[in-house]
Write an enzyme that holds these catalytic residues in place. Structure first.
Site, PDB file in Angstrom:
ATOM      1  N   THR A 200      23.205 -74.068 -61.991  1.00  0.00           N
ATOM      2  CA  THR A 200      23.974 -72.924 -62.499  1.00  0.00           C
ATOM      3  C   THR A 200      24.278 -73.098 -63.976  1.00  0.00           C
ATOM      4  O   THR A 200      24.351 -74.206 -64.485  1.00  0.00           O
ATOM      5  CB  THR A 200      25.295 -72.751 -61.719  1.00  0.00           C
ATOM      6  OG1 THR A 200      26.049 -71.698 -62.329  1.00  0.00           O
ATOM      7  CG2 THR A 200      26.135 -74.005 -61.722  1.00  0.00           C
ATOM      8  N   ARG A 201      24.465 -71.959 -64.635  1.00  0.00           N
ATOM      9  CA  ARG A 201      24.933 -71.992 -66.022  1.00  0.00           C
ATOM     10  C   ARG A 201      26.223 -71.189 -66.132  1.00  0.00           C
ATOM     11  O   ARG A 201      26.620 -70.785 -67.224  1.00  0.00           O
ATOM     12  CB  ARG A 201      23.871 -71.407 -66.947  1.00  0.00           C
ATOM     13  CG  ARG A 201      23.573 -69.946 -66.697  1.00  0.00           C
ATOM     14  CD  ARG A 201      22.839 -69.348 -67.860  1.00  0.00           C
ATOM     15  NE  ARG A 201      23.051 -67.950 -68.019  1.00  0.00           N
ATOM     16  CZ  ARG A 201      22.270 -66.992 -67.520  1.00  0.00           C
ATOM     17  NH1 ARG A 201      21.238 -67.292 -66.767  1.00  0.00           N
ATOM     18  NH2 ARG A 201      22.526 -65.728 -67.764  1.00  0.00           N
ATOM     19  N   HIS A 205      31.636 -68.930 -58.688  1.00  0.00           N
ATOM     20  CA  HIS A 205      32.259 -67.770 -58.050  1.00  0.00           C
ATOM     21  C   HIS A 205      31.937 -67.797 -56.561  1.00  0.00           C
ATOM     22  O   HIS A 205      31.218 -68.682 -56.087  1.00  0.00           O
ATOM     23  CB  HIS A 205      31.875 -66.466 -58.748  1.00  0.00           C
ATOM     24  CG  HIS A 205      30.400 -66.223 -58.873  1.00  0.00           C
ATOM     25  ND1 HIS A 205      29.571 -66.107 -57.792  1.00  0.00           N
ATOM     26  CD2 HIS A 205      29.598 -66.084 -59.973  1.00  0.00           C
ATOM     27  CE1 HIS A 205      28.338 -65.878 -58.202  1.00  0.00           C
ATOM     28  NE2 HIS A 205      28.312 -65.878 -59.517  1.00  0.00           N
ATOM     29  N   HIS A 208      28.292 -68.071 -55.341  1.00  0.00           N
ATOM     30  CA  HIS A 208      27.778 -69.444 -55.489  1.00  0.00           C
ATOM     31  C   HIS A 208      28.229 -70.297 -54.301  1.00  0.00           C
ATOM     32  O   HIS A 208      27.446 -71.020 -53.698  1.00  0.00           O
ATOM     33  CB  HIS A 208      28.320 -70.099 -56.758  1.00  0.00           C
ATOM     34  CG  HIS A 208      27.750 -69.568 -58.037  1.00  0.00           C
ATOM     35  ND1 HIS A 208      28.417 -69.674 -59.221  1.00  0.00           N
ATOM     36  CD2 HIS A 208      26.583 -68.945 -58.332  1.00  0.00           C
ATOM     37  CE1 HIS A 208      27.696 -69.143 -60.192  1.00  0.00           C
ATOM     38  NE2 HIS A 208      26.575 -68.690 -59.678  1.00  0.00           N
ATOM     39  N   ARG A 294      19.546 -64.706 -56.440  1.00  0.00           N
ATOM     40  CA  ARG A 294      18.993 -63.509 -57.082  1.00  0.00           C
ATOM     41  C   ARG A 294      18.925 -63.709 -58.608  1.00  0.00           C
ATOM     42  O   ARG A 294      19.795 -64.305 -59.209  1.00  0.00           O
ATOM     43  CB  ARG A 294      19.821 -62.286 -56.731  1.00  0.00           C
ATOM     44  CG  ARG A 294      21.271 -62.341 -57.146  1.00  0.00           C
ATOM     45  CD  ARG A 294      21.589 -61.192 -58.063  1.00  0.00           C
ATOM     46  NE  ARG A 294      23.012 -60.985 -58.185  1.00  0.00           N
ATOM     47  CZ  ARG A 294      23.800 -61.705 -58.987  1.00  0.00           C
ATOM     48  NH1 ARG A 294      23.299 -62.688 -59.713  1.00  0.00           N
ATOM     49  NH2 ARG A 294      25.080 -61.430 -59.054  1.00  0.00           N
ATOM     50  N   ASP A 295      17.836 -63.232 -59.175  1.00  0.00           N
ATOM     51  CA  ASP A 295      17.609 -63.287 -60.622  1.00  0.00           C
ATOM     52  C   ASP A 295      17.890 -64.680 -61.199  1.00  0.00           C
ATOM     53  O   ASP A 295      18.555 -64.818 -62.228  1.00  0.00           O
ATOM     54  CB  ASP A 295      18.471 -62.226 -61.320  1.00  0.00           C
ATOM     55  CG  ASP A 295      17.988 -61.938 -62.739  1.00  0.00           C
ATOM     56  OD1 ASP A 295      16.802 -62.211 -63.024  1.00  0.00           O
ATOM     57  OD2 ASP A 295      18.781 -61.464 -63.560  1.00  0.00           O
ATOM     58  N   HIS A 296      17.343 -65.688 -60.563  1.00  0.00           N
ATOM     59  CA  HIS A 296      17.569 -67.070 -60.999  1.00  0.00           C
ATOM     60  C   HIS A 296      17.064 -67.255 -62.441  1.00  0.00           C
ATOM     61  O   HIS A 296      15.942 -66.896 -62.762  1.00  0.00           O
ATOM     62  CB  HIS A 296      16.833 -68.030 -60.052  1.00  0.00           C
ATOM     63  CG  HIS A 296      17.049 -69.462 -60.388  1.00  0.00           C
ATOM     64  ND1 HIS A 296      17.896 -70.288 -59.669  1.00  0.00           N
ATOM     65  CD2 HIS A 296      16.560 -70.233 -61.387  1.00  0.00           C
ATOM     66  CE1 HIS A 296      17.908 -71.485 -60.217  1.00  0.00           C
ATOM     67  NE2 HIS A 296      17.099 -71.476 -61.264  1.00  0.00           N
TER      68      HIS A 296
END
Ligand code: ADP
Length: 391
Positions: A200-201, A205, A208, A294-296
């Site tokens: 993660t960047r 939340h 996650h 999604r949208d990694h």
């Protein structure tokens, strides 16, 4: 010797964990020799790649890429020897620096005024930035932060083997800086064989947390691995992000089933290709599974929501050992009264609590907590403090 047996863990990409750190007993002599070499100052991005190369995060790479590897990676996502590799790992420089280096066979690399590494120059070549942008990012568009970063690089790339003389490169996150050899030992010590990694960047939340906990149901342990290398300027700073992880992991996770580490790489925002890079790196850290939601690693609307999952389906099984764990878009459903995805919830979109990143940023700036089904109150509090005191 009391090194732990890590042989039950997944093999590194390419079979062997690369270690290019100069042994302590050779450091002084190497430093003396390095003092006689032409010296270049590392950029933050070069430093991150150097560290990843030297500690085996980028196994099987042993240095910055030569032109043969670079071009095949762009064209086919493979190194010259055929190994799967999605994004070039290059060392950029400019024409005047090349002229200064002349025909030196080796150079010293410095960071914060200290020589920290050497680079044996195998070759130098001209970058093909338009091709690089299209191949890696899918667009040659100055608005894309990954493309902007490529355009800002020097016009020439230096290739060759690196040796890291001083592995103490950072003052921050010391407790979380596992090298792949160290994370493998930590997993073995806990008796874990099946480990899911989470990249993660962002601050943590509830979506996650949902992904991580669903993954935890099927594996021995979770390697929570936020990226702390360079990110774009409007991403939340790494120290604040890590604090959100500390507080949530401590309060809501079983301590014996998680390990928090930091990933030193710089973010590329390359979507699908970066997802593969993230997976390869986590295999090298010893993880058997890799969460891809999604949208990694995406940015804006450059990539389709599930492109970064689909790219794994195009690979041959022998190309990559780590197993992707795909997840659909997750959100809190007010009808189900729990986190859900399209795979588990029959209700319409309107029952889902979904907030865009910019909406959340705006709320935090105004000191408003997002709903707790979206962000835990402890995290909201940290973000409100951190966001309002920062410019
Ligand atoms: P990255 O930029 O590396 O994707 P993020 O922090 O945005 O970092 O996301 C971390 C991981 O969580 C990625 O695999 C991403 O796809 C996934 N993810 C984030 N939010 C959601 C969500 N609401 N639903 C499903 N997956 C998500």
């Amino acid at each position: 010797m009391n090194t732990l047996d890590t042989s039950a863990l997944i093999a590194p990409h390419g079979g062997q964990l690369i270690d290019l750190v100069v042994p302590p007993e050779e450091r002084e002599a190497t430093l003396r020799r390095a003092a006689t070499l032409p010296r270049l100052v590392l950029s933050a991005r070069q430093l991150a790649d150097l560290e990843c190369l030297a500690t085996g995060v980028y196994s099987p790479l042993e240095g910055f890429m030569c032109e043969g590897d670079y071009r095949r990676v762009l064209r086919e996502m493979r190194l010259a020897d055929g190994t799967l590799w999605p994004i070039p790992v290059i060392f950029d420089t400019d024409a005047s620096t090349l002229a200064e280096i002349g025909d030196a066979a080796e150079i010293a690399l410095s960071w914060n005024g200290r020589v920290v590494a050497t680079l044996e120059i195998a070759e130098s070549y001209r970058a093909d930035k338009a091709l690089e942008a299209l191949a890696v990012y899918g667009v040659d568009d100055a608005e894309h932060p990954g493309v902007t970063a490529v355009r800002a690089l020097g016009e020439f790339y230096l290739a060759g083997r690196v040796r890291l003389i001083d592995p103490e490169l950072h003052g921050d996150f010391a407790a979380y800086r596992y090298t792949p050899a160290q994370s493998r030992e930590a997993f073995a010590r806990r008796g874990w064989r099946r480990i899911a990694a989470f990249q993660t960047r962002n601050p943590i939340h509830r979506a996650h947390e949902y992904l991580q906990k669903v993954a935890l149901e099927g594996v021995d342990g979770l390697f929570v691995h936020p990226l702390v290398g360079q990110t774009k300027s409007d991403d939340i700073p790494a120290d604040l992000r890590i604090r959100t992880y500390e507080v949530v992991l401590e309060r809501y996770y079983p301590q014996d089933r998680i390990l928090l580490g930091v990933f030193p790489a710089a973010m590329r925002y390359a979507g699908p290709r970066e997802a593969i890079k993230h997976a390869i790196a986590r295999q090298n850290y010893g993880c058997s599974h890799f969460i891809v939601g999604r949208d990694h690693a995406g940015v804006g609307s450059y990539y389709g929501t599930y492109d970064a999952q689909r790219i794994f389906e195009t690979l041959d099984p022998q190309d990559l050992r780590i197993t992707p764990l795909p997840f659909e878009n997750a959100a809190y459903c007010t009808e189900c009264a729990q986190m859900a995805t399209r795979k588990t919830c029959p209700h319409p979109e309107e029952t889902w609590l979904q907030l865009s990143g910019s909406r959340v940023r705006d709320m935090l700036h105004r000191g408003i907590r997002p709903p707790e089904e979206f962000t835990r109150p402890e995290v909201a509090e940290l973000l409100i403090q951190g966001t309002t005191i920062r410019p």
